[in-house]
Write a protein that holds these residues in place. Structure first.
Motif, mmCIF file in Angstrom:
data_model
loop_
_atom_site.group_PDB
_atom_site.id
_atom_site.type_symbol
_atom_site.label_atom_id
_atom_site.label_comp_id
_atom_site.label_asym_id
_atom_site.label_seq_id
_atom_site.Cartn_x
_atom_site.Cartn_y
_atom_site.Cartn_z
ATOM 1 N N TYR A 67 -15.596 -13.471 -6.002
ATOM 2 C CA TYR A 67 -15.115 -14.848 -6.136
ATOM 3 C C TYR A 67 -14.891 -15.471 -4.757
ATOM 4 C CZ TYR A 67 -11.693 -18.508 -7.459
ATOM 5 O OH TYR A 67 -11.003 -19.675 -7.626
ATOM 6 N N GLN A 70 -18.145 -16.070 -2.871
ATOM 7 C CA GLN A 70 -18.886 -17.233 -3.338
ATOM 8 C C GLN A 70 -18.285 -18.531 -2.797
ATOM 9 O OE1 GLN A 70 -19.179 -17.527 -7.577
ATOM 10 N NE2 GLN A 70 -20.994 -18.820 -7.474
ATOM 11 N N ILE A 71 -16.959 -18.622 -2.811
ATOM 12 C CA ILE A 71 -16.301 -19.825 -2.309
ATOM 13 C C ILE A 71 -16.606 -20.023 -0.824
ATOM 14 C CG2 ILE A 71 -14.057 -20.861 -1.789
ATOM 15 C CD1 ILE A 71 -13.068 -19.736 -4.432
ATOM 16 N N GLN A 74 -20.077 -21.245 -0.321
ATOM 17 C CA GLN A 74 -20.266 -22.646 -0.687
ATOM 18 C C GLN A 74 -19.511 -23.610 0.215
ATOM 19 O OE1 GLN A 74 -19.438 -22.179 -4.812
ATOM 20 N NE2 GLN A 74 -21.593 -22.039 -5.357
ATOM 21 N N MET A 75 -18.612 -23.062 1.033
ATOM 22 C CA MET A 75 -17.974 -23.907 2.052
ATOM 23 C C MET A 75 -18.829 -23.887 3.321
ATOM 24 S SD MET A 75 -13.969 -22.885 1.646
ATOM 25 C CE MET A 75 -13.202 -24.144 2.675
ATOM 26 N N ASN A 98 -16.854 -20.094 12.437
ATOM 27 C CA ASN A 98 -16.287 -21.262 11.777
ATOM 28 C C ASN A 98 -15.037 -20.966 10.938
ATOM 29 O OD1 ASN A 98 -16.818 -23.935 11.816
ATOM 30 N ND2 ASN A 98 -18.886 -23.690 10.945
ATOM 31 N N LEU A 101 -12.042 -23.507 10.023
ATOM 32 C CA LEU A 101 -12.175 -24.356 8.836
ATOM 33 C C LEU A 101 -11.478 -23.728 7.639
ATOM 34 C CD1 LEU A 101 -13.916 -26.957 8.289
ATOM 35 C CD2 LEU A 101 -15.556 -25.429 7.236
ATOM 36 N N GLN A 108 -2.850 -23.903 5.999
ATOM 37 C CA GLN A 108 -2.690 -24.418 4.636
ATOM 38 C C GLN A 108 -3.880 -24.118 3.726
ATOM 39 O OE1 GLN A 108 -2.024 -28.623 4.596
ATOM 40 N NE2 GLN A 108 -3.967 -29.137 5.540
ATOM 41 N N THR A 109 -5.105 -24.146 4.293
ATOM 42 C CA THR A 109 -6.264 -23.819 3.465
ATOM 43 C C THR A 109 -6.247 -22.338 3.098
ATOM 44 O OG1 THR A 109 -7.470 -25.487 4.704
ATOM 45 C CG2 THR A 109 -8.763 -24.078 3.291
ATOM 46 N N ALA A 112 -3.699 -21.800 0.417
ATOM 47 C CA ALA A 112 -4.145 -22.318 -0.876
ATOM 48 C C ALA A 112 -5.143 -21.351 -1.518
ATOM 49 C CB ALA A 112 -4.789 -23.692 -0.708
ATOM 50 N N LEU A 113 -6.055 -20.864 -0.695
ATOM 51 C CA LEU A 113 -7.072 -19.943 -1.188
ATOM 52 C C LEU A 113 -6.438 -18.608 -1.588
ATOM 53 C CD1 LEU A 113 -10.069 -20.013 -1.682
ATOM 54 C CD2 LEU A 113 -10.482 -19.283 0.648
ATOM 55 N N TYR A 115 -3.500 -18.252 -2.780
ATOM 56 C CA TYR A 115 -2.851 -18.487 -4.071
ATOM 57 C C TYR A 115 -3.869 -18.428 -5.212
ATOM 58 C CZ TYR A 115 -0.211 -20.874 -7.736
ATOM 59 O OH TYR A 115 0.387 -21.191 -8.921
ATOM 60 N N LEU A 116 -5.049 -19.026 -4.994
ATOM 61 C CA LEU A 116 -6.095 -18.990 -6.024
ATOM 62 C C LEU A 116 -6.562 -17.553 -6.276
ATOM 63 C CD1 LEU A 116 -8.228 -22.109 -4.994
ATOM 64 C CD2 LEU A 116 -6.664 -21.933 -6.920
ATOM 65 N N LEU A 119 -4.177 -15.756 -8.447
ATOM 66 C CA LEU A 119 -4.322 -16.115 -9.863
ATOM 67 C C LEU A 119 -5.498 -15.384 -10.494
ATOM 68 C CD1 LEU A 119 -3.862 -19.987 -9.677
ATOM 69 C CD2 LEU A 119 -2.222 -18.351 -10.570
ATOM 70 N N VAL A 120 -6.614 -15.357 -9.754
ATOM 71 C CA VAL A 120 -7.837 -14.766 -10.307
ATOM 72 C C VAL A 120 -7.688 -13.254 -10.488
ATOM 73 C CG1 VAL A 120 -10.267 -14.282 -9.807
ATOM 74 C CG2 VAL A 120 -9.354 -16.576 -9.459
#
Lengths: 204, 75
Positions: A67, A70-71, A74-75, A98, A101, A108-109, A112-113, A115-116, A119-120
């Motif tokens: 997961y 893949q993220i 795609q970034m 990079n 980014l 913060q990114t 956030a990631l 945290y996701l 969850l997963v």
């Protein structure tokens, strides 16, 4: 998730037969013994077959790594993930170009990631995991920054004999500050406010 | 970008087949509209919008080809 019931002369045979039918290996499944079976007299009379229930569990750690992969792809970030597991704590360390980014302002990114991912990884499956997402040693650097900030702010609180409030931080960052100042008897720390605005207050 | 939003959300919901992401280009911004199965709304918004906020943070961090602002609309 797939689940089948299989039987055999012994529990071991039943499990083997189930694994063959599911076309998988033992570390990918969860095994429930329904009946251990009986050998019976001379292995002929009164013998009972063993029954087991075998269910395939998704490998939570691997699925979550895919997961994340893949993220990141795609970034449009070119990076490699290094996964480390200690009991029920999983650390994904991302290294590559990079990376700034992916970290974002004050992480913060990255938070956030993270945290996701949390969850997963805990969406399916019985085992509960905590997740740390690290990028190019960011967590380590941030820890040092927070520790020196904590000491500086504690000095300030003592000097002015006044409470000092820090900016809002996620729980695991506040923990770093609390533990640094725990040994210091001249100040006490507590957290105030509601998530996501919860912040530390240093009191002389 | 649409693919990124889809792959973030797919693993969060119970009905990935109902995810729809549409793209609308406006003068100064690109709006992505995400909709999911009604049963999954809570799973993409979260308590106090915590999940929605995390999804937005990650999506906004991704680089885009144009320099228009990106906006993610959920439901």
């Amino acid at each position: 998730m797939r689940e089948i019931t299989a039987s055999g002369q012994t529990v071991e045979e039943a499990v083997q037969s189930a694994l063959e039918q599911l076309n998988t290996t033992r570390d990918q499944v969860e095994i429930d013994v329904i009946d251990e079976g009986k050998k019976g007299l001379l292995g002929v009379f009164g013998s009972k077959r063993a029954f087991v229930k075998v269910s395939t569990v998704k490998n939570q750690i691997e699925e979550t790594e895919k997961y994340l992969q893949q993220i990141i792809k795609q970034m449009h970030i070119d990076a490699t993930i290094f996964t480390k597991v200690e009991e029920n704590h999983v650390t994904y360390d991302v290294q590559g170009d990079n990376i700034a980014l992916l970290i974002g302002k004050r992480g913060q990114t990255l938070n956030a990631l993270q945290y996701l991912l949390h969850l997963v990884i805990n969406k399916e499956g019985k085992q509960y995991y905590t997740v740390t997402l690290d990028a190019e040693g960011y967590r380590g650097r941030r820890k040092e920054t927070l520790e020196s900030l904590a000491l500086k702010m504690a000095d300030k609180a003592i000097r002015m004999n006044k409470k000092v409030a820090l900016e809002p931080m996620p729980a695991f960052e506040r923990k770093i500050i609390h533990s640094v100042l725990q040994a210091n008897e001249e100040v006490s720390t507590y957290s105030d406010g509601k998530e996501p605005h919860r912040h530390i207050v240093i009191q002389p | 970008m649409t693919a990124l939003i889809e792959s973030i959300v797919t693993s969060l919901v119970d009905h990935p087949e109902d995810i729809v992401v549409t793209e609308t280009e406006e003068e100064s911004k690109i709006v992505y509209h995400l909709s999911v199965n009604p049963d999954d709304v809570g799973k993409v918004i979260g308590k106090n919008g915590r999940i929605a906020k995390a999804i937005r943070t990650v999506v906004y961090a991704a680089k885009t080809n144009s320099n228009k602002r990106v906006y993610l609309d959920i439901m």
